[in-house]
Motif scaffolding. Structure first.
Motif, PDB file in Angstrom:
ATOM      1  N   LYS A  12      38.677  45.322  74.595  1.00 50.94           N
ATOM      2  CA  LYS A  12      39.967  46.014  74.551  1.00 50.94           C
ATOM      3  C   LYS A  12      41.001  45.277  73.720  1.00 50.94           C
ATOM      4  O   LYS A  12      41.830  45.899  73.061  1.00 50.94           O
ATOM      5  N   GLU A  13      40.985  43.955  73.726  1.00 57.76           N
ATOM      6  CA  GLU A  13      41.954  43.186  72.942  1.00 57.76           C
ATOM      7  C   GLU A  13      41.769  43.444  71.449  1.00 57.76           C
ATOM      8  O   GLU A  13      42.734  43.652  70.720  1.00 57.76           O
ATOM      9  N   PHE A  14      40.523  43.424  71.003  1.00 56.54           N
ATOM     10  CA  PHE A  14      40.254  43.710  69.592  1.00 56.54           C
ATOM     11  C   PHE A  14      40.622  45.159  69.261  1.00 56.54           C
ATOM     12  O   PHE A  14      41.244  45.432  68.240  1.00 56.54           O
ATOM     13  N   PHE A  15      40.216  46.050  70.150  1.00 60.72           N
ATOM     14  CA  PHE A  15      40.349  47.462  69.819  1.00 60.72           C
ATOM     15  C   PHE A  15      41.803  47.934  69.768  1.00 60.72           C
ATOM     16  O   PHE A  15      42.101  48.924  69.114  1.00 60.72           O
ATOM     17  N   GLU A  16      42.703  47.252  70.416  1.00 64.42           N
ATOM     18  CA  GLU A  16      44.118  47.613  70.307  1.00 64.42           C
ATOM     19  C   GLU A  16      44.562  47.532  68.842  1.00 64.42           C
ATOM     20  O   GLU A  16      45.303  48.371  68.359  1.00 64.42           O
ATOM     21  N   PHE A  17      44.090  46.510  68.124  1.00 61.40           N
ATOM     22  CA  PHE A  17      44.390  46.397  66.693  1.00 61.40           C
ATOM     23  C   PHE A  17      43.624  47.463  65.902  1.00 61.40           C
ATOM     24  O   PHE A  17      44.111  47.989  64.906  1.00 61.40           O
ATOM     25  N   GLY A  18      42.423  47.762  66.382  1.00 65.04           N
ATOM     26  CA  GLY A  18      41.624  48.815  65.752  1.00 65.04           C
ATOM     27  C   GLY A  18      42.316  50.172  65.823  1.00 65.04           C
ATOM     28  O   GLY A  18      42.276  50.954  64.874  1.00 65.04           O
ATOM     29  N   LYS A  19      42.971  50.451  66.937  1.00 68.95           N
ATOM     30  CA  LYS A  19      43.704  51.709  67.094  1.00 68.95           C
ATOM     31  C   LYS A  19      44.835  51.818  66.070  1.00 68.95           C
ATOM     32  O   LYS A  19      45.096  52.890  65.527  1.00 68.95           O
ATOM     33  N   ILE A  20      45.495  50.699  65.823  1.00 69.96           N
ATOM     34  CA  ILE A  20      46.573  50.691  64.827  1.00 69.96           C
ATOM     35  C   ILE A  20      46.001  50.994  63.440  1.00 69.96           C
ATOM     36  O   ILE A  20      46.556  51.792  62.679  1.00 69.96           O
ATOM     37  N   LEU A  21      44.859  50.367  63.120  1.00 69.24           N
ATOM     38  CA  LEU A  21      44.201  50.620  61.837  1.00 69.24           C
ATOM     39  C   LEU A  21      43.810  52.094  61.722  1.00 69.24           C
ATOM     40  O   LEU A  21      44.037  52.736  60.689  1.00 69.24           O
ATOM     41  N   ILE A  22      43.240  52.626  62.779  1.00 69.18           N
ATOM     42  CA  ILE A  22      42.834  54.040  62.784  1.00 69.18           C
ATOM     43  C   ILE A  22      44.050  54.933  62.549  1.00 69.18           C
ATOM     44  O   ILE A  22      44.020  55.859  61.732  1.00 69.18           O
ATOM     45  N   SER A  23      45.134  54.650  63.222  1.00 64.34           N
ATOM     46  CA  SER A  23      46.356  55.436  63.068  1.00 64.34           C
ATOM     47  C   SER A  23      46.886  55.355  61.635  1.00 64.34           C
ATOM     48  O   SER A  23      47.295  56.366  61.060  1.00 64.34           O
ATOM     49  N   ASP A  24      46.862  54.153  61.061  1.00 63.46           N
ATOM     50  CA  ASP A  24      47.347  53.980  59.688  1.00 63.46           C
ATOM     51  C   ASP A  24      46.465  54.725  58.688  1.00 63.46           C
ATOM     52  O   ASP A  24      46.967  55.335  57.742  1.00 63.46           O
ATOM     53  N   LEU A  43      35.720  50.746  55.365  1.00 61.64           N
ATOM     54  CA  LEU A  43      36.773  49.849  55.832  1.00 61.64           C
ATOM     55  C   LEU A  43      36.784  49.802  57.361  1.00 61.64           C
ATOM     56  O   LEU A  43      36.830  48.723  57.958  1.00 61.64           O
ATOM     57  N   LEU A  44      36.711  50.974  57.980  1.00 60.53           N
ATOM     58  CA  LEU A  44      36.686  51.029  59.445  1.00 60.53           C
ATOM     59  C   LEU A  44      35.406  50.419  60.005  1.00 60.53           C
ATOM     60  O   LEU A  44      35.446  49.639  60.962  1.00 60.53           O
ATOM     61  N   ALA A  45      34.275  50.774  59.421  1.00 59.75           N
ATOM     62  CA  ALA A  45      32.979  50.333  59.951  1.00 59.75           C
ATOM     63  C   ALA A  45      32.791  48.821  59.859  1.00 59.75           C
ATOM     64  O   ALA A  45      32.056  48.245  60.659  1.00 59.75           O
ATOM     65  N   ASN A  46      33.466  48.197  58.899  1.00 63.66           N
ATOM     66  CA  ASN A  46      33.303  46.752  58.721  1.00 63.66           C
ATOM     67  C   ASN A  46      34.444  45.943  59.319  1.00 63.66           C
ATOM     68  O   ASN A  46      34.438  44.714  59.247  1.00 63.66           O
ATOM     69  N   ASN A  47      35.413  46.599  59.913  1.00 65.37           N
ATOM     70  CA  ASN A  47      36.547  45.897  60.506  1.00 65.37           C
ATOM     71  C   ASN A  47      36.157  45.370  61.884  1.00 65.37           C
ATOM     72  O   ASN A  47      35.676  46.127  62.729  1.00 65.37           O
ATOM     73  N   ILE A  48      36.404  44.104  62.134  1.00 62.22           N
ATOM     74  CA  ILE A  48      36.007  43.473  63.394  1.00 62.22           C
ATOM     75  C   ILE A  48      36.663  44.137  64.599  1.00 62.22           C
ATOM     76  O   ILE A  48      36.076  44.206  65.677  1.00 62.22           O
ATOM     77  N   ASP A  69      46.089  60.342  54.835  1.00 59.36           N
ATOM     78  CA  ASP A  69      45.527  61.588  54.304  1.00 59.36           C
ATOM     79  C   ASP A  69      45.727  62.708  55.319  1.00 59.36           C
ATOM     80  O   ASP A  69      45.187  62.653  56.422  1.00 59.36           O
ATOM     81  N   SER A  70      46.476  63.719  54.935  1.00 57.60           N
ATOM     82  CA  SER A  70      46.755  64.836  55.852  1.00 57.60           C
ATOM     83  C   SER A  70      45.508  65.679  56.136  1.00 57.60           C
ATOM     84  O   SER A  70      45.512  66.492  57.061  1.00 57.60           O
ATOM     85  N   ASN A  71      44.459  65.487  55.365  1.00 57.88           N
ATOM     86  CA  ASN A  71      43.220  66.234  55.613  1.00 57.88           C
ATOM     87  C   ASN A  71      42.393  65.633  56.739  1.00 57.88           C
ATOM     88  O   ASN A  71      41.444  66.263  57.203  1.00 57.88           O
ATOM     89  N   ILE A  72      42.720  64.428  57.164  1.00 59.33           N
ATOM     90  CA  ILE A  72      41.994  63.807  58.279  1.00 59.33           C
ATOM     91  C   ILE A  72      42.563  64.374  59.574  1.00 59.33           C
ATOM     92  O   ILE A  72      43.722  64.132  59.909  1.00 59.33           O
ATOM     93  N   ILE A  73      41.750  65.130  60.270  1.00 63.00           N
ATOM     94  CA  ILE A  73      42.195  65.762  61.513  1.00 63.00           C
ATOM     95  C   ILE A  73      42.099  64.778  62.669  1.00 63.00           C
ATOM     96  O   ILE A  73      42.987  64.682  63.492  1.00 63.00           O
ATOM     97  N   SER A  74      41.007  64.041  62.712  1.00 64.29           N
ATOM     98  CA  SER A  74      40.801  63.117  63.814  1.00 64.29           C
ATOM     99  C   SER A  74      39.847  62.010  63.385  1.00 64.29           C
ATOM    100  O   SER A  74      38.990  62.210  62.532  1.00 64.29           O
ATOM    101  N   ILE A  75      40.046  60.846  63.989  1.00 60.47           N
ATOM    102  CA  ILE A  75      39.108  59.738  63.818  1.00 60.47           C
ATOM    103  C   ILE A  75      38.673  59.346  65.220  1.00 60.47           C
ATOM    104  O   ILE A  75      39.501  59.175  66.111  1.00 60.47           O
TER     105      ILE A  75
END
Length: 166
Positions: free
Chosen positions: A87-99, A74-79, A104-110
């Motif tokens: 930077k404009e695109f990645f601001e939305f990417g950061k929100i996706l990463i955070s969500d 999902l992350l790898a294929n998200n524009i 999953d509490s087992n995810i320490i970092s992305i």
């Protein structure tokens, strides 16, 4: 002593000894054979349950990593992630990463690293000023095997000391 020896020589004594021997031998034979049969049965059950448990654990681990692979796809294929240098695109990417991290509490970092040098990690860990993700083994392997989800061997995380995979 002679009296004791003479008492053991009587027919009565001989019959008692014979009856005791006749009754003990079958009990011993039955006990030993029961022990061996029980041991074989229990060993077989242990092997069977161990095999079943191992298969279930393997299936659980495979299902867990299949779910993680779906999140990574999902992350790898998200524009917004693919265009992380914008930077404009990645601001939305950061929100996706955070969500995704919140699911999953087992995810320490992305973290995301691009060929143009952009590096982002959502954790509170700030890399050293001379950190270059392009020199990291994980980055080199990911570039080498582009399009493939790679799972590292377990290692201890530097910040937490927990056993993790990347």
């Amino acid at each position: 002593m002679d009296k004791l020896f003479k008492k053991l020589q009587t027919i009565k004594s001989k019959l008692i000894v014979m009856l005791i021997i006749i009754s003990i031998i079958p009990v011993l034979i039955t006990g030993v054979s029961s022990y061996r049969i029980s041991q074989k049965i229990l060993t077989k059950k242990l092997e069977t349950t161990s095999t079943q448990t191992t298969k279930e654990i393997t299936r659980g681990i495979n299902n867990y990593f299949a779910g993680m692979s779906n999140l990574l796809n999902l992350l790898a294929n998200n524009i917004d992630i693919v265009e992380a240098d914008n930077k404009e695109f990645f601001e939305f990417g950061k929100i996706l990463i955070s969500d995704i991290k919140a699911t999953d509490s087992n995810i320490i970092s992305i973290f995301v690293g691009t060929e143009l040098g952009m590096y982002y990690a959502d954790s509170n860990v700030i890399p050293a000023s001379d950190f270059n993700h392009k020199t990291s083994d994980w980055y080199k392997q990911a570039v080498q095997e582009a399009g493939t989800i790679l799972i590292s061997n377990p290692y201890k995380a530097k910040d937490s000391g927990h056993l993790v995979v990347s």
